[in-house]
Scaffold this motif. Structure first.
Motif, mmCIF file in Angstrom:
data_model
loop_
_atom_site.group_PDB
_atom_site.id
_atom_site.type_symbol
_atom_site.label_atom_id
_atom_site.label_comp_id
_atom_site.label_asym_id
_atom_site.label_seq_id
_atom_site.Cartn_x
_atom_site.Cartn_y
_atom_site.Cartn_z
ATOM 1 N N CYS A 1 -10.319 -12.159 -5.238
ATOM 2 C CA CYS A 1 -8.925 -11.800 -5.505
ATOM 3 C C CYS A 1 -8.424 -10.815 -4.454
ATOM 4 C CB CYS A 1 -8.777 -11.167 -6.888
ATOM 5 S SG CYS A 1 -9.111 -12.317 -8.214
ATOM 6 N N ASP A 2 -9.255 -9.833 -4.138
ATOM 7 C CA ASP A 2 -8.864 -8.851 -3.129
ATOM 8 C C ASP A 2 -8.532 -9.534 -1.808
ATOM 9 O OD1 ASP A 2 -9.177 -6.854 -4.922
ATOM 10 O OD2 ASP A 2 -11.143 -6.185 -4.197
ATOM 11 N N GLU A 3 -9.371 -10.526 -1.450
ATOM 12 C CA GLU A 3 -9.114 -11.256 -0.204
ATOM 13 C C GLU A 3 -7.795 -11.997 -0.277
ATOM 14 O OE1 GLU A 3 -12.337 -13.898 0.816
ATOM 15 O OE2 GLU A 3 -13.749 -12.212 0.734
ATOM 16 N N LYS A 4 -7.559 -12.595 -1.448
ATOM 17 C CA LYS A 4 -6.330 -13.366 -1.631
ATOM 18 C C LYS A 4 -5.111 -12.435 -1.556
ATOM 19 C CE LYS A 4 -5.226 -17.557 -2.020
ATOM 20 N NZ LYS A 4 -5.769 -18.694 -1.286
ATOM 21 N N PHE A 5 -5.251 -11.259 -2.161
ATOM 22 C CA PHE A 5 -4.176 -10.270 -2.077
ATOM 23 C C PHE A 5 -3.911 -9.907 -0.622
ATOM 24 C CE2 PHE A 5 -5.064 -8.470 -6.551
ATOM 25 C CZ PHE A 5 -4.161 -9.363 -7.088
ATOM 26 N N ALA A 6 -4.985 -9.716 0.113
ATOM 27 C CA ALA A 6 -4.838 -9.350 1.528
ATOM 28 C C ALA A 6 -4.109 -10.463 2.276
ATOM 29 C CB ALA A 6 -6.203 -9.076 2.147
ATOM 30 N N ASP A 7 -4.467 -11.738 1.963
ATOM 31 C CA ASP A 7 -3.778 -12.860 2.617
ATOM 32 C C ASP A 7 -2.289 -12.848 2.299
ATOM 33 O OD1 ASP A 7 -6.206 -13.659 3.497
ATOM 34 O OD2 ASP A 7 -6.430 -15.350 2.104
ATOM 35 N N LEU A 8 -1.979 -12.666 1.000
ATOM 36 C CA LEU A 8 -0.577 -12.666 0.578
ATOM 37 C C LEU A 8 0.180 -11.544 1.282
ATOM 38 C CD1 LEU A 8 -0.796 -13.259 -3.296
ATOM 39 C CD2 LEU A 8 0.280 -14.759 -1.629
ATOM 40 N N ARG A 9 -0.477 -10.384 1.307
ATOM 41 C CA ARG A 9 0.140 -9.227 1.933
ATOM 42 C C ARG A 9 0.377 -9.483 3.418
ATOM 43 N NH1 ARG A 9 -3.108 -4.043 0.755
ATOM 44 N NH2 ARG A 9 -1.544 -2.425 1.021
ATOM 45 N N ASP A 10 -0.626 -10.057 4.096
ATOM 46 C CA ASP A 10 -0.463 -10.358 5.528
ATOM 47 C C ASP A 10 0.671 -11.342 5.746
ATOM 48 O OD1 ASP A 10 -2.547 -8.711 6.028
ATOM 49 O OD2 ASP A 10 -4.029 -10.304 6.370
ATOM 50 N N ALA A 11 0.885 -12.221 4.768
ATOM 51 C CA ALA A 11 1.955 -13.209 4.898
ATOM 52 C C ALA A 11 3.301 -12.604 4.501
ATOM 53 C CB ALA A 11 1.629 -14.430 4.042
ATOM 54 N N GLY A 12 3.330 -11.294 4.244
ATOM 55 C CA GLY A 12 4.591 -10.621 3.943
ATOM 56 C C GLY A 12 5.062 -10.787 2.508
ATOM 57 N N LYS A 13 4.132 -11.221 1.613
ATOM 58 C CA LYS A 13 4.502 -11.398 0.207
ATOM 59 C C LYS A 13 4.369 -10.079 -0.545
ATOM 60 C CE LYS A 13 4.504 -15.770 1.202
ATOM 61 N NZ LYS A 13 5.558 -16.717 1.055
ATOM 62 N N THR A 14 4.881 -10.082 -1.764
ATOM 63 C CA THR A 14 4.879 -8.853 -2.556
ATOM 64 C C THR A 14 4.015 -9.032 -3.796
ATOM 65 O OG1 THR A 14 7.160 -8.582 -1.843
ATOM 66 C CG2 THR A 14 6.415 -7.159 -3.644
ATOM 67 N N ILE A 15 3.172 -8.061 -4.065
ATOM 68 C CA ILE A 15 2.322 -8.120 -5.251
ATOM 69 C C ILE A 15 2.630 -6.894 -6.104
ATOM 70 C CG2 ILE A 15 -0.065 -8.199 -6.087
ATOM 71 C CD1 ILE A 15 -0.706 -9.085 -3.091
ATOM 72 N N ILE A 16 2.820 -7.104 -7.386
ATOM 73 C CA ILE A 16 3.097 -5.992 -8.288
ATOM 74 C C ILE A 16 1.982 -5.955 -9.322
ATOM 75 C CG2 ILE A 16 4.767 -5.007 -9.897
ATOM 76 C CD1 ILE A 16 6.897 -6.715 -8.357
ATOM 77 N N VAL A 17 1.238 -4.869 -9.366
ATOM 78 C CA VAL A 17 0.105 -4.791 -10.287
ATOM 79 C C VAL A 17 0.257 -3.657 -11.288
ATOM 80 C CG1 VAL A 17 -1.751 -5.832 -8.950
ATOM 81 C CG2 VAL A 17 -1.186 -3.459 -8.550
ATOM 82 N N VAL A 18 -0.116 -3.961 -12.524
ATOM 83 C CA VAL A 18 -0.222 -2.936 -13.552
ATOM 84 C C VAL A 18 -1.701 -2.683 -13.726
ATOM 85 C CG1 VAL A 18 -0.067 -2.529 -16.031
ATOM 86 C CG2 VAL A 18 1.861 -3.543 -14.811
ATOM 87 N N SER A 19 -2.099 -1.425 -13.686
ATOM 88 C CA SER A 19 -3.514 -1.159 -13.892
ATOM 89 C C SER A 19 -3.742 0.226 -14.474
ATOM 90 C CB SER A 19 -4.276 -1.297 -12.585
ATOM 91 O OG SER A 19 -5.652 -1.117 -12.822
ATOM 92 N N HIS A 20 -4.757 0.284 -15.346
ATOM 93 C CA HIS A 20 -5.187 1.580 -15.850
ATOM 94 C C HIS A 20 -6.258 2.176 -14.946
ATOM 95 C CE1 HIS A 20 -2.991 1.961 -19.547
ATOM 96 N NE2 HIS A 20 -3.186 0.674 -19.777
ATOM 97 N N SER A 21 -6.718 1.349 -14.007
ATOM 98 C CA SER A 21 -7.731 1.856 -13.091
ATOM 99 C C SER A 21 -7.032 2.578 -11.942
ATOM 100 C CB SER A 21 -8.572 0.707 -12.548
ATOM 101 O OG SER A 21 -9.253 1.157 -11.397
#
Ligand SMILES: Nc1ncnc2c1ncn2[C@@H]1O[C@H](COP(=O)(O)OP(=O)(O)OP(=O)(O)O)[C@@H](O)[C@H]1O
Ligand SMILES: [Mg+2]
Length: 409
Positions: free
Chosen positions: A199-219
């Protein structure tokens, strides 16, 4: 359960923001029909009484396009409600939300999956909800199943899936529709280590492609390492927005007192012949505190009281992070065992540099006899304290490893 949502590309006016939240309020009606007499109901003319509860109140902010944005806040602060409004599962009562581009969401575990259908059928069902044609899903199918690592189980009804399998499939569909904005609510922690890395890798790909990720986390450590910016929600209001490091520091500091008051109770057992009546954390000046900085000198002080003489008592303590992770545990057996104690006194455990990373911790304490046959007192959650950022300034995990860097080229 995994809810997948997509809306058509919105004709966003504002190129800069991926999501623009303007004056959003969301109200829930809490009905109070139970325990009402028939007479009372008739007096009301059959109408139910309710109380309005505002889960979000006049929330406004913008999430810039590109990068990872975090949402933090205590239970019930409105994080999931806000994500659901962005995903258009809920409609705000006031205000509006503009999303630039195609949105895809991985919300609570399992929503959006049809229990009786197989993984395969659910991929098609969800894919079509997300706006993909059958052909498009055919094309992406192998990649989706492969990413989820569910080849063997793809024809099994999802009701037989574990929660980890649910998340993997849901996440795999959610990212493989090529969203511009991906919403992720808490669920990532459910996957195993290997899946998290994917998932982290996929997030990095999305981010590199200029996409936006919004995460809710207690961590908080996840938010600190993953996010470029974060918002802190409290009782449905945005308390602050900023870079994760500083924001989290303020958040941890601010939420301590309320939390202790709300939770408090640990458990306790033992013969009671000797008891730890109080645990204190002392700072470098010897003053009791509830918060110290990582790497600062600190002492744990255990105040005891006995009923009569206790021969060769052994004191021990454990420290748990508040998510339950056992950080450490030691006892005094191999160092100091007094021949006997009686009455009141205290035992100190002094640390030159507190080796815990930023976060909140609970102390468990015990007094046993030297043979370990008798437990005089065993108290969990005897003290809760916070560790603020200190040295090292950036550290992950549970303990701050002590060592020295050197470099040679
Ligand atoms: N459908 C609903 N009906 C009534 N109240 C609701 C509903 N959904 C949420 N709430 C209430 O709204 C408040 C905010 O809930 P929300 O789920 O957004 O919190 P959260 O920040 O995601 O919390 P958590 O960290 O526990 O996931 C809570 O008090 C919750 O009880
Ligand atoms: Mg939630």
């Amino acid at each position: 359960m995994t809810a997948l949502v997509s809306t058509a590309r919105s004709k966003g006016r504002d190129r800069g923001a991926a999501v623009r939240v303007e004056g959003v309020s969301k109200r829930f009606r809490l009905y109070q029909e139970r325990n009402q007499t028939l007479k009372a109901a008739m007096m009301r003319g059959g109408r139910a009484t309710y109380e309005d509860f505002w889960a979000l109140r006049d929330v406004s902010f913008e999430i810039p396009t590109g990068g990872v944005f975090g949402l933090i806040g205590q239970n019930g602060s409105g994080k999931s409600t806000l994500l659901k409004c962005m995903a258009k599962i809920l409609t705000p009562d006031e205000g509006r939300i503009t999303v630039n581009g195609k949105i895809s969401a991985l919300l609570e575990l399992g929503a959006g999956f049809h229990q009786e259908l197989s993984g395969r059928e659910n991929v098609y069902l969800n894919g079509s909800i997300l706006g993909l044609s059958r052909k498009e899903i055919d094309r992406k199918f192998d990649e989706i199943v492969d990413f989820a690592g569910l080849d063997q189980f793809i024809d099994t009804p999802v009701k037989n899936y574990s929660s980890g399998m649910y998340v993997r499939l849901g996440f795999s569909v959610a990212i493989n529709v090529d969203p511009d904005v991906l919403l992720v609510d808490e669920v990532l922690a459910v996957g195993d280590e290997a899946f998290q890395r994917k998932c982290d890798e996929k997030f990095a790909d999305l981010r590199d492609a200029g996409k936006t990720i919004i995460v809710v986390s207690h961590s908080l450590s996840t938010v600190r390492t993953m996010c470029d910016e974060a918002a802190w929600l409290e009782h449905g209001v945005v308390k602050e927005i900023g870079v994760p490091g500083l924001l989290i520091e303020k958040y941890v500091e601010n939420t301590h007192v309320e939390r202790v008051a709300a939770e408090g109770g640990g458990s306790r057992w033992g013969t009671g012949q000797a008891r730890v009546e109080k645990v204190e954390l002392l700072d470098e000046h010897g003053d009791p505190v509830l918060r110290v900085r990582a790497g600062a000198p600190a002492t744990l002080r255990f105040h005891y009281e006995t009923q009569g003489p206790i021969v060769k008592p052994v004191f021990g303590f454990g420290i748990h992070r508040i998510d339950g992770t056992h950080a450490t545990g030691v006892n005094s057996r191999e160092t100091i065992v007094p021949d006997r104690i009686e009455g009141t006194g205290h035992v100190d455990f002094a640390m030159a540099a507190l080796p815990l990373v930023q976060g909140s911790y609970d102390v468990t304490v015990a007094i046993v006899d030297d043979s370990n046959l008798h437990t005089f007192d065993y108290r969990t959650k005897a003290l809760r304290f916070d560790v603020g950022s200190g040295r090292p300034r950036e550290a992950e995990g549970v303990f701050a490893i002590d060592g020295r860097w050197s470099f040679e080229s």
